[in-house]
Design an enzyme around this catalytic site. Sequence first.
Site, PDB file in Angstrom:
ATOM      1  N   TYR A 105      62.296  28.677  69.808  1.00 53.57           N
ATOM      2  CA  TYR A 105      62.786  27.843  68.705  1.00 53.57           C
ATOM      3  C   TYR A 105      61.589  27.644  67.776  1.00 53.57           C
ATOM      4  CZ  TYR A 105      66.731  27.270  71.751  1.00 53.57           C
ATOM      5  OH  TYR A 105      67.820  27.551  72.550  1.00 53.57           O
ATOM      6  N   ARG A 106      61.358  28.639  66.935  1.00 51.94           N
ATOM      7  CA  ARG A 106      60.138  28.603  66.109  1.00 51.94           C
ATOM      8  C   ARG A 106      60.375  29.178  64.710  1.00 51.94           C
ATOM      9  NH1 ARG A 106      56.517  32.877  69.647  1.00 51.94           N
ATOM     10  NH2 ARG A 106      54.816  31.644  68.792  1.00 51.94           N
ATOM     11  N   ARG A 168      56.797  41.542  71.086  1.00 51.93           N
ATOM     12  CA  ARG A 168      57.928  40.697  71.475  1.00 51.93           C
ATOM     13  C   ARG A 168      59.133  41.125  70.642  1.00 51.93           C
ATOM     14  NH1 ARG A 168      54.562  39.565  74.710  1.00 51.93           N
ATOM     15  NH2 ARG A 168      53.486  37.599  75.008  1.00 51.93           N
ATOM     16  N   LYS A 225      46.718  47.953  80.450  1.00 48.58           N
ATOM     17  CA  LYS A 225      47.116  46.961  81.460  1.00 48.58           C
ATOM     18  C   LYS A 225      48.352  47.462  82.189  1.00 48.58           C
ATOM     19  CE  LYS A 225      46.692  43.503  77.982  1.00 48.58           C
ATOM     20  NZ  LYS A 225      46.965  42.130  77.559  1.00 48.58           N
ATOM     21  N   GLY A 255      51.712  35.059  80.720  1.00 49.58           N
ATOM     22  CA  GLY A 255      50.330  34.677  80.434  1.00 49.58           C
ATOM     23  C   GLY A 255      49.310  35.533  81.164  1.00 49.58           C
ATOM     24  N   ASP A 258      47.301  37.584  78.831  1.00 46.47           N
ATOM     25  CA  ASP A 258      46.348  36.780  78.052  1.00 46.47           C
ATOM     26  C   ASP A 258      45.110  36.466  78.897  1.00 46.47           C
ATOM     27  OD1 ASP A 258      48.376  36.791  76.157  1.00 46.47           O
ATOM     28  OD2 ASP A 258      49.188  34.882  76.846  1.00 46.47           O
ATOM     29  N   ASP A 294      51.888  29.065  81.535  1.00 41.31           N
ATOM     30  CA  ASP A 294      51.308  30.209  80.841  1.00 41.31           C
ATOM     31  C   ASP A 294      49.785  30.231  80.895  1.00 41.31           C
ATOM     32  OD1 ASP A 294      53.956  30.189  80.235  1.00 41.31           O
ATOM     33  OD2 ASP A 294      53.725  30.322  78.063  1.00 41.31           O
TER      34      ASP A 294
END
Length: 316
Positions: A105-106, A168, A225, A255, A258, A294
Amino acid sequence: MNDVITIGDAMITFDPDTTGPMRFVNSFKRKVGGAEFNVAIGCARLGLKTGWISRLGQDEFGRYIYNFARGEGIDVSEVELMNGYPTSINFKEINGDGSSNTFYYREKSPTLTLDSNSLNEEYFKEARLLHITGVFPAVNNQNINTVYEAIKLAKKYNLKISMDPNIRLKLWDEKLARQTLLRWMEDIDYLLAGTDELELLFGTEDIDKWIGKVKEYSVSHLFIKQGENGAMLWTDNNLYEQPSEENVNAIDTVGAGDGFDAGVLYGLLNHWGAEKILKFANILGSMVVEVVGDNEGLPYLEDALNRLEEIKTIER
Ligand code: KDG
């Protein structure tokens, strides 16, 4: 002077108290998330001086994230709280195997108020490395230009630039992702990507072709990765491989990438050798997945080094 600066949209992340479909989850824990923000937390915990460029809502969630960042020792001098823009939110759904789905929700992210003119040139002069990802530009098209401006400033002041594509597809389509990230690749020193992302970017599953491509873009280090299958690093015409950590009990994989990135940046900025960097980055990734959230599993330097050197800590 900051060792690492990054730019991105942080969010309040709601972590479910139970696994399974979100419509059956009745309670959540309020946490924080955001790809670039997680990397900033990871770097700061390792002791790197870390700055984060962002905008938050002038609301309770914005204040919470701002104070959280300060508590982690992140430099928030380039973060402002904006009126009329709610702090971004996401809800996570965690499956039994630790994998997850995210519901964002952004749409009206406060970072919409951050444009290429609002970047502080002095901030770039005083830093060693800019870390960017594919999440921030995907939040809104306007951010594509903002990141491009950040890249230009980083080049102007000889910062190294690292990029994690962090693609994403809930936020942008493949075509725009590929086009944007490949355009930036020309200025990237360190590329830290998953195999699926490299496939999407370069249109092939062939690792030799990935290496050929990054050479064309003059990327000096390509980190590949592979999650539970370990990681690879191509640099100086050598390919290094490192298996993943053993006996990792993965309960929430969000996460992990990251955490890996923070480990890589720490190793690179400290001029470590390839194998040590890969091992350290894998350790950070594995520590993240063992904890729900995360960034909660991101270690302090001492804890990560203890794992690296296999030093047993006294627990009681
Ligand atoms: O890499 C983890 C992040 O993606 C997570 O903390 C939040 O989904 C998120 C995002 O888009 O930044």
